[in-house]
Design a protein around this motif. Sequence first.
Motif: not given
Length: 393
Positions: A117-118, A378
């Motif tokens: 996700q990063l 995030r």
Amino acid sequence: MQKPLALVGILIAIILLASIVSMTNWTQGTLFIIGIALGVTLLYARFGFTSAFRRLMSVGNVQGLQAHMIMLAIASALFAIILGTGFSFTGVTPAGYVSPVGTSLIFGSFIFGIGMQLGNGCASGTLYQVGGGASSMLLTLLAFIAGSVLGAYHFTFWMEDTPSLPPISLAESTGLGYFGALVIQLILFAAIYWITVQIAKKKNPPMMKPLPTTTGWKKVFRGSWPLITAAVVLALLNALTLTVRGTPWGITSAFALWGGKALMAMGVDVSSWGFFSGPNGEALKQTVLADSTSVMNFGIILGAFISAAFQGTFKPKKIQPKVAAAAIVGGLLMGYGSRLAFGCNIGAYFGGIASFSLHGWVWMVMAMLGTYAALFIRPLFGLKNPKSTDTFC
């Protein structure tokens, strides 16, 4: 269409194919071609594992996960036939990815979920986006390789000094056989699909943003493919990979190999590491073109590059500092996590579940939890999460 780029990509693919066949054999050449087909499929459909998990956990969009269930159902059926009969095109007895369930898997898949996700891409997503011209994914890939090497360095500790159950196959460890295991998994896929329908009804999430496309026959080569089409093709290509090389599609072992070779070139003896014993150690002594995972990875990048050129979407952009930082952190987490978890979203999740391994299901759950945790991380890097008020997600 970016014709010059497309021609360059095709020319490189032809030269690389000739090099692979001349230096190794046609089995490796066939796997390179399969890799190109995988890259084409991933790019044209923008088939995501990272985005599917993020959309589900943030706003309840289930389109991506539903495509996963269809892909896994088809792959499981094909794998059951191949593994149950021992069918092979090359004479190599096929074997699925069945790995232990323990601390390393749980921790590794969790941090992989955060990392993807990063880094804005999983293992397959990193490769096809690099080929597609996403500048930040080059940083993700380099950090992915570095993290894989670090995971390989710590591999013995995680395998020998942390609690673990043995590998558990729903087909072979339970007495169900491949037919019985297939029935169980099909029921699970159907149940998950039904749950996703209920989630969509309750949350009424924004739909996925439509991809740029065209009409008629041009759509095959220049447009966008439906997710379901890509799911079917990916399942078929994974099964084909199993019948050609004897194991399912994988990605991240090549990253550890590339990093290991780079360290050896700098004078570091990585051959003494536990990860580089056996076949992995032999790969260090050979050309990367002899490594089936490497040639498939090269094919994915080239297939995506050629596809992006056909679409006219290969347009690298400047990388914002925060995005660069996220890409590096994400890549490191994915590289390290994939070594601990016996693979990534492809080798552990896709290949593991299709091989009827319990570790594939555990990987899925833990990567989902990692994704949920990443939703809070995030924004620290300036990355946006989907919102229920968005028109598209």
